[in-house]
Design a protein around this motif. Structure first.
Motif, PDB file in Angstrom:
ATOM      1  N   PHE A   1       5.518  14.171  -1.219  1.00 21.97           N
ATOM      2  CA  PHE A   1       5.550  12.931  -2.000  1.00 21.97           C
ATOM      3  C   PHE A   1       6.009  11.703  -1.222  1.00 21.97           C
ATOM      4  CE2 PHE A   1       5.783  16.120  -5.450  1.00 21.97           C
ATOM      5  CZ  PHE A   1       4.570  15.792  -6.030  1.00 21.97           C
ATOM      6  N   THR A   2       6.700  11.915  -0.091  1.00 23.80           N
ATOM      7  CA  THR A   2       7.212  10.725   0.607  1.00 23.80           C
ATOM      8  C   THR A   2       6.780  10.648   2.064  1.00 23.80           C
ATOM      9  OG1 THR A   2       9.237  11.855   1.234  1.00 23.80           O
ATOM     10  CG2 THR A   2       9.291  10.600  -0.826  1.00 23.80           C
TER      11      THR A   2
ATOM     12  N   PHE B   1       0.856  -1.192   0.000  1.00 22.29           N
ATOM     13  CA  PHE B   1       0.000   0.000   0.000  1.00 22.29           C
ATOM     14  C   PHE B   1       0.890   1.241   0.000  1.00 22.29           C
ATOM     15  CE2 PHE B   1      -2.665  -3.364   1.410  1.00 22.29           C
ATOM     16  CZ  PHE B   1      -3.937  -3.054   0.938  1.00 22.29           C
TER      17      PHE B   1
ATOM     18  N   VAL C   1      24.739   3.818  -7.675  1.00 24.69           N
ATOM     19  CA  VAL C   1      24.753   2.753  -6.676  1.00 24.69           C
ATOM     20  C   VAL C   1      26.100   2.054  -6.827  1.00 24.69           C
ATOM     21  CG1 VAL C   1      23.640   0.590  -5.960  1.00 24.69           C
ATOM     22  CG2 VAL C   1      22.235   2.488  -6.758  1.00 24.69           C
TER      23      VAL C   1
ATOM     24  N   VAL D   1      18.026   8.578  -6.772  1.00 24.05           N
ATOM     25  CA  VAL D   1      19.101   7.628  -7.111  1.00 24.05           C
ATOM     26  C   VAL D   1      20.002   8.268  -8.161  1.00 24.05           C
ATOM     27  CG1 VAL D   1      19.686   5.305  -7.919  1.00 24.05           C
ATOM     28  CG2 VAL D   1      17.504   5.685  -6.763  1.00 24.05           C
TER      29      VAL D   1
ATOM     30  N   VAL E   1      21.219   4.581   5.024  1.00 20.38           N
ATOM     31  CA  VAL E   1      20.763   5.284   3.835  1.00 20.38           C
ATOM     32  C   VAL E   1      21.190   4.552   2.557  1.00 20.38           C
ATOM     33  CG1 VAL E   1      22.886   6.640   3.828  1.00 20.38           C
ATOM     34  CG2 VAL E   1      20.902   7.495   2.621  1.00 20.38           C
ATOM     35  N   GLY E   2      20.449   4.796   1.482  1.00 23.41           N
ATOM     36  CA  GLY E   2      20.858   4.302   0.168  1.00 23.41           C
ATOM     37  C   GLY E   2      19.960   3.189  -0.325  1.00 23.41           C
TER      38      GLY E   2
ATOM     39  N   GLY F   1      13.256  -0.629   5.580  1.00 23.18           N
ATOM     40  CA  GLY F   1      13.557   0.727   5.100  1.00 23.18           C
ATOM     41  C   GLY F   1      14.889   1.228   5.629  1.00 23.18           C
TER      42      GLY F   1
ATOM     43  N   HIS G   1       1.550   7.557  -2.416  1.00 21.13           N
ATOM     44  CA  HIS G   1       1.810   8.391  -3.593  1.00 21.13           C
ATOM     45  C   HIS G   1       1.051   7.824  -4.807  1.00 21.13           C
ATOM     46  CE1 HIS G   1       3.687  11.199  -6.134  1.00 21.13           C
ATOM     47  NE2 HIS G   1       4.857  10.632  -6.335  1.00 21.13           N
TER      48      HIS G   1
HETATM   49  C1  LIG Z   1      17.885  13.527  -3.404  1.00 24.18           C
HETATM   50  C2  LIG Z   1      18.262  12.129  -3.047  1.00 24.18           C
HETATM   51  C3  LIG Z   1      19.372  11.554  -3.644  1.00 24.18           C
HETATM   52  C4  LIG Z   1      19.729  10.252  -3.336  1.00 24.18           C
HETATM   53  N1  LIG Z   1      20.772   9.673  -4.003  1.00 24.18           N
HETATM   54  C5  LIG Z   1      21.055   8.366  -3.796  1.00 24.18           C
HETATM   55  C6  LIG Z   1      22.039   7.708  -4.583  1.00 24.18           C
HETATM   56  O1  LIG Z   1      22.640   8.288  -5.480  1.00 24.18           O
HETATM   57  N2  LIG Z   1      22.298   6.399  -4.329  1.00 24.18           N
HETATM   58  C7  LIG Z   1      21.628   5.704  -3.356  1.00 24.18           C
HETATM   59  O2  LIG Z   1      21.889   4.507  -3.185  1.00 24.18           O
HETATM   60  N3  LIG Z   1      20.689   6.312  -2.593  1.00 24.18           N
HETATM   61  C8  LIG Z   1      20.379   7.615  -2.794  1.00 24.18           C
HETATM   62  N4  LIG Z   1      19.411   8.231  -2.050  1.00 24.18           N
HETATM   63  C9  LIG Z   1      18.823   7.518  -0.905  1.00 24.18           C
HETATM   64  C10 LIG Z   1      17.862   6.418  -1.291  1.00 24.18           C
HETATM   65  O3  LIG Z   1      17.040   6.838  -2.343  1.00 24.18           O
HETATM   66  C11 LIG Z   1      17.017   6.041  -0.066  1.00 24.18           C
HETATM   67  O4  LIG Z   1      17.871   5.804   1.029  1.00 24.18           O
HETATM   68  C12 LIG Z   1      16.176   4.794  -0.269  1.00 24.18           C
HETATM   69  O5  LIG Z   1      15.596   4.762  -1.541  1.00 24.18           O
HETATM   70  C13 LIG Z   1      15.094   4.739   0.810  1.00 24.18           C
HETATM   71  O6  LIG Z   1      14.289   3.595   0.636  1.00 24.18           O
HETATM   72  P1  LIG Z   1      13.227   3.141   1.710  1.00 24.18           P
HETATM   73  O7  LIG Z   1      12.934   1.709   1.460  1.00 24.18           O
HETATM   74  O8  LIG Z   1      13.668   3.498   3.069  1.00 24.18           O
HETATM   75  O9  LIG Z   1      11.874   3.885   1.367  1.00 24.18           O
HETATM   76  P2  LIG Z   1      11.496   5.319   0.802  1.00 24.18           P
HETATM   77  O10 LIG Z   1      12.060   5.457  -0.554  1.00 24.18           O
HETATM   78  O11 LIG Z   1      11.789   6.344   1.801  1.00 24.18           O
HETATM   79  O12 LIG Z   1       9.938   5.149   0.619  1.00 24.18           O
HETATM   80  C14 LIG Z   1       8.992   5.237   1.647  1.00 24.18           C
HETATM   81  C15 LIG Z   1       7.629   5.172   0.979  1.00 24.18           C
HETATM   82  O13 LIG Z   1       6.614   5.084   1.969  1.00 24.18           O
HETATM   83  C16 LIG Z   1       5.495   5.817   1.512  1.00 24.18           C
HETATM   84  N5  LIG Z   1       4.651   6.152   2.652  1.00 24.18           N
HETATM   85  C17 LIG Z   1       4.944   6.984   3.671  1.00 24.18           C
HETATM   86  N6  LIG Z   1       3.914   7.036   4.539  1.00 24.18           N
HETATM   87  C18 LIG Z   1       2.951   6.212   4.051  1.00 24.18           C
HETATM   88  C19 LIG Z   1       1.651   5.835   4.502  1.00 24.18           C
HETATM   89  N7  LIG Z   1       1.138   6.309   5.638  1.00 24.18           N
HETATM   90  N8  LIG Z   1       0.916   4.973   3.743  1.00 24.18           N
HETATM   91  C20 LIG Z   1       1.418   4.460   2.588  1.00 24.18           C
HETATM   92  N9  LIG Z   1       2.651   4.786   2.120  1.00 24.18           N
HETATM   93  C21 LIG Z   1       3.412   5.648   2.846  1.00 24.18           C
HETATM   94  C22 LIG Z   1       6.120   7.029   0.854  1.00 24.18           C
HETATM   95  O14 LIG Z   1       5.209   7.670  -0.009  1.00 24.18           O
HETATM   96  C23 LIG Z   1       7.303   6.395   0.134  1.00 24.18           C
HETATM   97  O15 LIG Z   1       6.946   5.988  -1.158  1.00 24.18           O
HETATM   98  C24 LIG Z   1      18.999   9.526  -2.365  1.00 24.18           C
HETATM   99  C25 LIG Z   1      17.868  10.103  -1.774  1.00 24.18           C
HETATM  100  C26 LIG Z   1      17.490  11.380  -2.124  1.00 24.18           C
HETATM  101  C27 LIG Z   1      16.248  11.956  -1.543  1.00 24.18           C
END
Ligand SMILES: Cc1cc2nc3c(=O)[nH]c(=O)nc-3n(C[C@H](O)[C@H](O)[C@H](O)COP(=O)(O)OP(=O)(O)OC[C@H]3O[C@@H](n4cnc5c(N)ncnc54)[C@H](O)[C@@H]3O)c2cc1C
Length: 533
Positions: free
Chosen positions: A457-458, A46, A74, A71, A499-500, A493, A49
């Motif tokens: 968005f996030t 679920f 990587v 991203v 991070v990453g 997560g 976004h």
């Molecule tokens: C600008 C930027 C540059 C980056 N560059 C890199 C890079 O070059 N290389 C790299 O490896 N990493 C990079 N990262 C980091 C990487 O993208 C993140 O660390 C990783 O993708 C986080 O994944 P996650 O699984 O924690 O979830 P996230 O990607 O944080 O996703 C969480 C999701 O949960 C959803 N959500 C939140 N609350 C709810 C709710 N109540 N109900 C339903 N859905 C919900 C959000 O909408 C989101 O889609 C970058 C990040 C950013 C912002």
């Protein structure tokens, strides 16, 4: 992304018979969901976004330009790496990666350029040319990175231990890692050299973990720097391919993905998960995996009693930093413009800590910029988008700078807000034109995102881009583990690991292992067999 991989949430759809519900479709959620679906579990994701993927999603505008949001590269994606093996497992080998070549990052500090070259030996040789008297320190640095990361692997593996085993054995792993995780990056580097310039250059990529040398844990520094030591890779076709190719496999195994599904509550009874709630709608399941960050999970989805039962206490750990990003579309190809594949880390001077601490809305781009060229990294871009290119340029952001617009809605934040964005664009373009004068006159599309966009968005409430800040204290938080004290509630997560994309993927893998226990070894064997093919 192909639409049939997901559908909009509607309360009247049939959600019966679910084993696992994954909240949030970021990399961690995608990983655990696909892993579980592959062993025959009935899983649904679920996502609030209107597109899945979390920070791996991309967005498109009317003029046809498409940009990634989270991203840029990587690491560890060489053919025989275990990380690539896991991505191959998740995507059935359909996700391809393009190497960024010999130089993956360039730092420009106070006008001096430093190249980060792929491969430990190349890295070392290159750094010795910049700091000929520091060979010993550079050697020591590289071996410290290796040593720290070895202990780090054990530290993260320990997160799947059952409480009794963690108490009797796990503490050893934590203690061994604490030698590095409980010191700041600057403290550790200062022990191996007193050459402050070398320290700052070694920390030039600190934007990858979002904290300056005097604040970040050396463990985070070592993990992220080590991750890129063998070079950078870009997902062919763009960052959203990570999500698309994973979802193809997930849905082929019966997984379901619902977008526009803002989960409002994780429902529990007597410390056991019952399901989730979206508005008034209750959806039952056997277990819930929350991939929305620990702040969101404990402060917004669980009751106060559940939060206390799980011993949730962030102590002094703050949200990670936020950012402002300029997205550009150009009317010439990357080749015609001679755009590089490597990223550029620009710092006006070598006081990295003060640059981040003293950043203001007005001076941010002038003092620090991270510039990335996705179209130059992607071998498919030119075929799909002939004669065009894209650039992303990031600087520090802070939600407080946008407090006055917090109650406004996306795209309706008013002229003053638009003017702030315009000013940022103007200042960032000055930096860009200084380094890449050839792009002047070719910019035909632009867009600026702020911490409010990230929040919109996030759902990260301070617009933070990396979850919890990577301070030494973060590594002491006992609840950053896949399994919670609430029966059937799991976490995945970037907060659970690091991070990453790789960090989040690892969190999903740990989470799946915590759920499946010994049954997951069968899958590890499958991953290994696939890798050896
Ligand atoms: C600008 C930027 C540059 C980056 N560059 C890199 C890079 O070059 N290389 C790299 O490896 N990493 C990079 N990262 C980091 C990487 O993208 C993140 O660390 C990783 O993708 C986080 O994944 P996650 O699984 O924690 O979830 P996230 O990607 O944080 O996703 C969480 C999701 O949960 C959803 N959500 C939140 N609350 C709810 C709710 N109540 N109900 C339903 N859905 C919900 C959000 O909408 C989101 O889609 C970058 C990040 C950013 C912002």
């Amino acid at each position: 992304m192909v639409n049939k991989l997901y559908r909009p949430y509607k309360p009247n759809l049939d959600f019966s018979g679910l084993d696992h519900i994954v909240i949030g479709s970021g990399m961690g959620g995608l990983t655990v969901a696909t892993w579980l679906a592959k062993v025959g579990k009935r899983v649904a994701i679920f996502e609030r976004h209107y597109v899945p993927g979390g920070f791996t999603h991309s967005f498109k505008r009317k003029d046809g330009f498409q940009w990634d949001v989270g991203v840029h590269y990587v690491g560890n994606m060489a053919k025989d790496s275990s990380l690539k093996g896991f991505f191959d497992f998740l995507t059935d080998g359909k996700l391809e990666w393009e190497s960024m070549g010999e130089v993956y990052d360039v730092a420009n500090i106070e006008g001096k350029e430093y190249l980060f070259k792929a491969g430990k030996e190349n890295f070392k040789k290159q750094f010795i040319t910049y700091f000929p008297k520091e060979e010993k320190a550079i050697d020591r640095y590289l071996s410290l990175i290796e040593q720290t990361n070895k202990r780090g692997s054990a530290f993260f593996f320990e997160k799947i231990f059952e409480p009794w085993f963690s108490k009797s054995v796990g503490w050893i792993f934590k203690k061994r890692y604490s030698k590095f995780s409980q010191k700041t990056t600057w403290e550790v580097l200062n022990e191996i050299t007193n050459n402050q310039q070398l320290i700052m250059v070694l920390c030039a990529q600190c934007g990858n973990y979002g904290l300056s040398p005097k604040k970040s844990s050396f463990a985070a520094h070592a993990m992220v720097i080590g991750h890129f030591l063998e070079g950078g890779y870009y997902p062919i076709g763009g960052a959203d391919q990570i999500c698309e190719k994973t979802l193809e496999v997930f849905t082929a195994h019966g997984g379901k993905v619902f977008i526009n599904a803002d989960v409002t509550k994780i429902v529990t009874k007597n410390n056991c998960v019952q399901g989730i709630q979206i508005g008034e709608k209750f959806i039952p399941c056997k277990s819930v995996i929350s991939n929305v960050g620990v702040n969101n999970t404990f402060n917004f989805l669980l009751s106060e009693a559940d939060k206390n039962f799980c011993d949730f206490n962030l102590k002094n750990v703050q949200p990670a930093s936020a950012h402002i990003c300029l997205y550009l579309g150009l009317n010439k190809s990357s080749e015609a413009l001679n755009l590089p594949k490597h990223n550029l880390w620009y710092y006006k001077h070598d006081g990295i800590d003060s640059i981040f601490e003293e950043a203001t809305l007005e001076n941010a781009p002038e003092n620090f910029a991270y510039i990335s060229f996705p179209s130059a990294k992607d071998p498919n871009w030119e075929t799909k988008n002939p004669g065009t290119a894209t650039i992303q340029a990031i600087s520090v952001g802070n939600m407080e700078w946008f407090d006055g617009y917090k109650d406004s809605k996306w795209m309706k934040r008013g002229d003053e807000y638009l003017q702030i964005k315009k000013n940022f664009e103007k200042e960032m373009l000055k930096v860009l034109y200084r380094f890449f004068p050839q792009i002047e006159g070719t910019v035909v599309a632009s867009e600026v995102s702020t911490p409010l966009s990230t929040e919109n968005f996030t759902n990260y409430k301070s617009g933070e881009i990396y979850g919890l800040a990577h301070t030494p204290e973060r590594f002491t938080l006992p609840f950053l583990r896949p399994k919670t004290k609430i029966k059937g509630l799991f976490l995945a997560g970037q907060d659970i690991t690091l991070v990453g994309v790789a960090g989040a993927m690892l969190s999903g893998l740990l989470c799946a292992t915590a759920i499946l226990k010994f049954r997951s070894w069968k899958i590890f064997k499958e991953v290994k067999a696939q890798k050896n093919q």
